[in-house]
Motif scaffolding. Structure first.
Motif, PDB file in Angstrom:
ATOM      1  N   LEU A 173     -28.204  12.640 -50.040  1.00  0.00           N
ATOM      2  CA  LEU A 173     -27.144  12.581 -49.033  1.00  0.00           C
ATOM      3  C   LEU A 173     -25.962  13.451 -49.447  1.00  0.00           C
ATOM      4  O   LEU A 173     -25.369  14.139 -48.602  1.00  0.00           O
ATOM      5  N   TRP A 174     -25.635  13.434 -50.739  1.00  0.00           N
ATOM      6  CA  TRP A 174     -24.531  14.274 -51.186  1.00  0.00           C
ATOM      7  C   TRP A 174     -24.866  15.756 -51.004  1.00  0.00           C
ATOM      8  O   TRP A 174     -24.022  16.541 -50.558  1.00  0.00           O
ATOM      9  N   GLU A 175     -26.098  16.137 -51.334  1.00  0.00           N
ATOM     10  CA  GLU A 175     -26.493  17.528 -51.167  1.00  0.00           C
ATOM     11  C   GLU A 175     -26.397  17.966 -49.703  1.00  0.00           C
ATOM     12  O   GLU A 175     -26.004  19.090 -49.399  1.00  0.00           O
ATOM     13  N   LYS A 176     -26.741  17.065 -48.795  1.00  0.00           N
ATOM     14  CA  LYS A 176     -26.649  17.392 -47.370  1.00  0.00           C
ATOM     15  C   LYS A 176     -25.201  17.469 -46.890  1.00  0.00           C
ATOM     16  O   LYS A 176     -24.856  18.295 -46.051  1.00  0.00           O
ATOM     17  N   ALA A 177     -24.367  16.582 -47.404  1.00  0.00           N
ATOM     18  CA  ALA A 177     -23.022  16.423 -46.839  1.00  0.00           C
ATOM     19  C   ALA A 177     -21.938  17.223 -47.557  1.00  0.00           C
ATOM     20  O   ALA A 177     -20.827  17.343 -47.039  1.00  0.00           O
ATOM     21  N   LYS A 178     -22.237  17.777 -48.719  1.00  0.00           N
ATOM     22  CA  LYS A 178     -21.174  18.371 -49.537  1.00  0.00           C
ATOM     23  C   LYS A 178     -20.491  19.577 -48.885  1.00  0.00           C
ATOM     24  O   LYS A 178     -19.387  19.946 -49.278  1.00  0.00           O
ATOM     25  N   GLY A 179     -21.114  20.161 -47.884  1.00  0.00           N
ATOM     26  CA  GLY A 179     -20.481  21.275 -47.193  1.00  0.00           C
ATOM     27  C   GLY A 179     -19.556  20.851 -46.070  1.00  0.00           C
ATOM     28  O   GLY A 179     -19.070  21.695 -45.305  1.00  0.00           O
ATOM     29  N   SER A 180     -19.281  19.548 -45.956  1.00  0.00           N
ATOM     30  CA  SER A 180     -18.476  19.028 -44.845  1.00  0.00           C
ATOM     31  C   SER A 180     -17.007  18.852 -45.209  1.00  0.00           C
ATOM     32  O   SER A 180     -16.298  18.044 -44.600  1.00  0.00           O
ATOM     33  N   ASN A 181     -16.542  19.596 -46.216  1.00  0.00           N
ATOM     34  CA  ASN A 181     -15.137  19.547 -46.639  1.00  0.00           C
ATOM     35  C   ASN A 181     -14.705  18.132 -47.043  1.00  0.00           C
ATOM     36  O   ASN A 181     -13.600  17.685 -46.707  1.00  0.00           O
ATOM     37  N   GLN A 362     -36.444   0.472 -39.533  1.00  0.00           N
ATOM     38  CA  GLN A 362     -36.542   1.665 -40.377  1.00  0.00           C
ATOM     39  C   GLN A 362     -35.677   1.513 -41.620  1.00  0.00           C
ATOM     40  O   GLN A 362     -34.594   0.933 -41.567  1.00  0.00           O
ATOM     41  N   ARG A 363     -36.172   2.055 -42.724  1.00  0.00           N
ATOM     42  CA  ARG A 363     -35.425   2.047 -43.978  1.00  0.00           C
ATOM     43  C   ARG A 363     -34.659   3.355 -44.074  1.00  0.00           C
ATOM     44  O   ARG A 363     -35.235   4.420 -44.275  1.00  0.00           O
ATOM     45  N   VAL A 364     -33.337   3.246 -43.948  1.00  0.00           N
ATOM     46  CA  VAL A 364     -32.510   4.431 -43.738  1.00  0.00           C
ATOM     47  C   VAL A 364     -31.264   4.371 -44.609  1.00  0.00           C
ATOM     48  O   VAL A 364     -30.635   3.323 -44.740  1.00  0.00           O
ATOM     49  N   GLY A 365     -30.912   5.530 -45.211  1.00  0.00           N
ATOM     50  CA  GLY A 365     -29.637   5.693 -45.893  1.00  0.00           C
ATOM     51  C   GLY A 365     -28.793   6.704 -45.147  1.00  0.00           C
ATOM     52  O   GLY A 365     -29.303   7.739 -44.717  1.00  0.00           O
ATOM     53  N   GLN A 366     -27.499   6.410 -44.991  1.00  0.00           N
ATOM     54  CA  GLN A 366     -26.639   7.283 -44.194  1.00  0.00           C
ATOM     55  C   GLN A 366     -25.317   7.566 -44.909  1.00  0.00           C
ATOM     56  O   GLN A 366     -24.806   6.727 -45.652  1.00  0.00           O
ATOM     57  N   MET A 367     -24.778   8.779 -44.665  1.00  0.00           N
ATOM     58  CA  MET A 367     -23.405   9.102 -45.043  1.00  0.00           C
ATOM     59  C   MET A 367     -22.679   9.550 -43.778  1.00  0.00           C
ATOM     60  O   MET A 367     -23.135  10.451 -43.079  1.00  0.00           O
ATOM     61  N   HIS A 368     -21.548   8.904 -43.495  1.00  0.00           N
ATOM     62  CA  HIS A 368     -20.773   9.195 -42.295  1.00  0.00           C
ATOM     63  C   HIS A 368     -19.539  10.016 -42.658  1.00  0.00           C
ATOM     64  O   HIS A 368     -18.924   9.798 -43.708  1.00  0.00           O
ATOM     65  N   ILE A 369     -19.174  10.946 -41.775  1.00  0.00           N
ATOM     66  CA  ILE A 369     -18.088  11.890 -42.032  1.00  0.00           C
ATOM     67  C   ILE A 369     -16.939  11.634 -41.057  1.00  0.00           C
ATOM     68  O   ILE A 369     -17.153  11.572 -39.835  1.00  0.00           O
ATOM     69  N   TYR A 370     -15.706  11.516 -41.609  1.00  0.00           N
ATOM     70  CA  TYR A 370     -14.516  11.263 -40.796  1.00  0.00           C
ATOM     71  C   TYR A 370     -13.450  12.317 -41.115  1.00  0.00           C
ATOM     72  O   TYR A 370     -13.013  12.431 -42.266  1.00  0.00           O
ATOM     73  N   HIS A 371     -13.059  13.070 -40.100  1.00  0.00           N
ATOM     74  CA  HIS A 371     -12.005  14.065 -40.277  1.00  0.00           C
ATOM     75  C   HIS A 371     -10.665  13.358 -40.439  1.00  0.00           C
ATOM     76  O   HIS A 371     -10.427  12.305 -39.849  1.00  0.00           O
ATOM     77  N   PHE A 372      -9.787  13.954 -41.235  1.00  0.00           N
ATOM     78  CA  PHE A 372      -8.492  13.348 -41.529  1.00  0.00           C
ATOM     79  C   PHE A 372      -7.690  13.063 -40.262  1.00  0.00           C
ATOM     80  O   PHE A 372      -7.025  12.037 -40.153  1.00  0.00           O
ATOM     81  N   GLU A 373      -7.767  13.963 -39.295  1.00  0.00           N
ATOM     82  CA  GLU A 373      -6.987  13.820 -38.061  1.00  0.00           C
ATOM     83  C   GLU A 373      -7.847  13.496 -36.846  1.00  0.00           C
ATOM     84  O   GLU A 373      -7.418  12.764 -35.949  1.00  0.00           O
ATOM     85  N   ARG A 374      -9.060  14.047 -36.794  1.00  0.00           N
ATOM     86  CA  ARG A 374      -9.876  13.956 -35.570  1.00  0.00           C
ATOM     87  C   ARG A 374     -10.841  12.762 -35.555  1.00  0.00           C
ATOM     88  O   ARG A 374     -11.513  12.526 -34.556  1.00  0.00           O
ATOM     89  N   GLY A 375     -10.945  12.034 -36.650  1.00  0.00           N
ATOM     90  CA  GLY A 375     -11.811  10.869 -36.676  1.00  0.00           C
ATOM     91  C   GLY A 375     -13.273  11.200 -36.935  1.00  0.00           C
ATOM     92  O   GLY A 375     -13.598  12.208 -37.584  1.00  0.00           O
ATOM     93  N   TYR A 376     -14.150  10.384 -36.400  1.00  0.00           N
ATOM     94  CA  TYR A 376     -15.586  10.478 -36.696  1.00  0.00           C
ATOM     95  C   TYR A 376     -16.182  11.793 -36.209  1.00  0.00           C
ATOM     96  O   TYR A 376     -15.990  12.200 -35.066  1.00  0.00           O
ATOM     97  N   GLU A 377     -16.946  12.454 -37.117  1.00  0.00           N
ATOM     98  CA  GLU A 377     -17.525  13.752 -36.765  1.00  0.00           C
ATOM     99  C   GLU A 377     -19.034  13.811 -36.951  1.00  0.00           C
ATOM    100  O   GLU A 377     -19.632  14.860 -36.714  1.00  0.00           O
ATOM    101  N   GLY A 378     -19.661  12.729 -37.374  1.00  0.00           N
ATOM    102  CA  GLY A 378     -21.121  12.747 -37.485  1.00  0.00           C
ATOM    103  C   GLY A 378     -21.598  12.125 -38.777  1.00  0.00           C
ATOM    104  O   GLY A 378     -20.826  11.592 -39.570  1.00  0.00           O
ATOM    105  N   MET A 379     -22.923  12.206 -38.978  1.00  0.00           N
ATOM    106  CA  MET A 379     -23.498  11.602 -40.189  1.00  0.00           C
ATOM    107  C   MET A 379     -24.758  12.339 -40.615  1.00  0.00           C
ATOM    108  O   MET A 379     -25.365  13.082 -39.852  1.00  0.00           O
ATOM    109  N   PHE A 380     -25.102  12.108 -41.882  1.00  0.00           N
ATOM    110  CA  PHE A 380     -26.336  12.630 -42.458  1.00  0.00           C
ATOM    111  C   PHE A 380     -27.224  11.444 -42.809  1.00  0.00           C
ATOM    112  O   PHE A 380     -26.729  10.364 -43.133  1.00  0.00           O
TER     113      PHE A 380
END
Length: 386
Positions: A173-181, A362-380
């Motif tokens: 999950l970190w490898e997928k999400a690390k480019g999301s600032n 389903q057996r699922v692991g998720q990482m959710h991304i939240y912008h500092f100002e704009r809020g929720y922006e998606g997940m991996f």
């Protein structure tokens, strides 16, 4: 149907007792009030019957039930006969023996020992310098929540499987999400991190559980797994750890939190929230988060609860979310602009779940991304393939 006929029908088929009152009353063409009274009468009878079949022993006469079954039970929970304050004994309808053991109260001794132990942990806490993380523009928060892993539960995969799955999901999950600032990681842990409270081999409320390891091994294994994951992540991004107590491990997760808080006493890259509040809040820019297990509060009451418990945080944010576990599946509901996000689990099913046909989750692991100002922006997402 009259009152006696309703009671007999409910006793004849116990499955009716689990049905909703309104639905059942409508199906049978009777008053919901009358049906509710009949259910209460049956419950009271069953409770009295249970009391009659339950024998209670104190430390003075506990030898009277010191048979092979009780010996085995004490051995499994790590107690000696002299450690037992009292025990309740009963038999199920199938003739199986059941024991509820209360150990002797040694909390004053344990409290001083615990404090001394934690001070030693703090002294031995590795001194880690503050890492120089690359500054982020248009920064975001990553939320890595892997609830309900039920460490120690029998799932048919073997004892090492959940550790392998957990670390694999964390790293991928970190490898997928690390480019999301991502400038910071919020990491709620617990949420039924362990399958039972330990000695009792039961949930916090006392429901028996099948564990494949002893309570010492499960405690040690779980905190070391969390330590491995948290330390690995902290070398890449600052980590805010939030201790979330579940209905299987309410007490033990507090102890885990105390241990981890002392463990990272000299690590400025890791911050642990093990406050006494069962519901823990966190603010990131325009985002408000509530972290808790989700088993005690009705979903529709959550927005008002958040606004009442943290009015300043509520007024200073635009995006509000409750991050909860407990149901082992993904579910997102929006109530008056507040999202209640049930996070799925990577844990496999045990025999109890399989027997009740809970096999489609389903057996699922998720990482959710939240912008500092704009809020929720998606997940991996990472899927565990059985």
């Amino acid at each position: 149907m009259n009152r006696n006929e309703i009671i007999e029908k409910l006793k004849a088929k116990k499955g009716y007792l689990k049905k909703g009152v309104d639905w059942l009353a409508k199906s049978w063409g009777i008053s919901p009030k009358l049906l509710k009274e009949c259910k209460k009468e049956i419950a009271a009878e069953e409770y009295q019957q249970h009391k009659k079949t339950t024998q209670e022993f104190t430390n003075e006469n506990v030898n009277e039930i010191y048979d092979d079954g009780f010996k085995q039970h004490l051995s499994q929970i790590g107690l000696k006969l002299e450690d037992v304050k009292s025990v309740k004994f009963w038999q199920t309808s199938k003739g199986d023996s059941r024991y509820s053991v209360v150990p002797l109260n040694k909390w004053h001794e344990l409290d001083s020992e615990k404090n001394a132990f934690l001070e030693q942990v703090k002294k031995k806490s590795p001194k880690v310098s503050k890492y120089s993380y690359k500054p982020k523009t248009s920064a975001s928060l990553g939320v890595l929540s892997l609830p309900d892993i039920h460490y120690g539960k029998i799932t048919g995969e073997g004892p090492e499987a959940i550790e392998e799955h957990y670390m694999k999901v964390v790293m991928e999950l970190w490898e997928k999400a690390k480019g999301s600032n991502i400038e910071r990681l919020l990491m709620p842990i617990g949420n039924d991190g362990m399958n039972s409270e330990g000695l009792s081999k039961a949930t916090t409320a006392g429901t028996p559980q099948d564990d494949y390891m002893g309570w010492r091994q499960s405690f040690r294994g779980y905190w070391q797994l969390m330590d491995t994951a948290i330390t690995w992540l902290s070398e890449r991004v600052p980590v805010k750890v939030v201790i979330v107590q579940g209905n299987h491990d309410f007490e033990r997760m507090f102890y885990i939190g105390e241990l981890l808080e002392s463990r990272y006493a000299n690590n400025p890259n890791i911050d642990v929230d093990n406050s006494l509040d069962e519901r823990k809040y966190y603010q990131y820019g325009s985002n408000m988060f509530l972290n808790f297990h989700g088993d005690k509060v009705k979903r529709q009451n959550i927005p008002l609860l958040m606004a009442t418990e943290e009015p300043l945080m509520w007024s200073n944010t635009k995006f509000r979310e409750a991050l909860v576990g407990h149901i082992h599946k993904e579910l997102v509901d929006e109530i008056m602009g507040t999202k209640v996000r049930h996070i799925p689990s990577i844990c496999g099913n045990d025999e109890w779940h399989k027997g009740r046909a809970y096999v489609g989750t389903q057996r699922v692991g998720q990482m959710h991304i939240y912008h500092f100002e704009r809020g929720y922006e998606g997940m991996f997402q990472i899927n565990i393939i059985d």
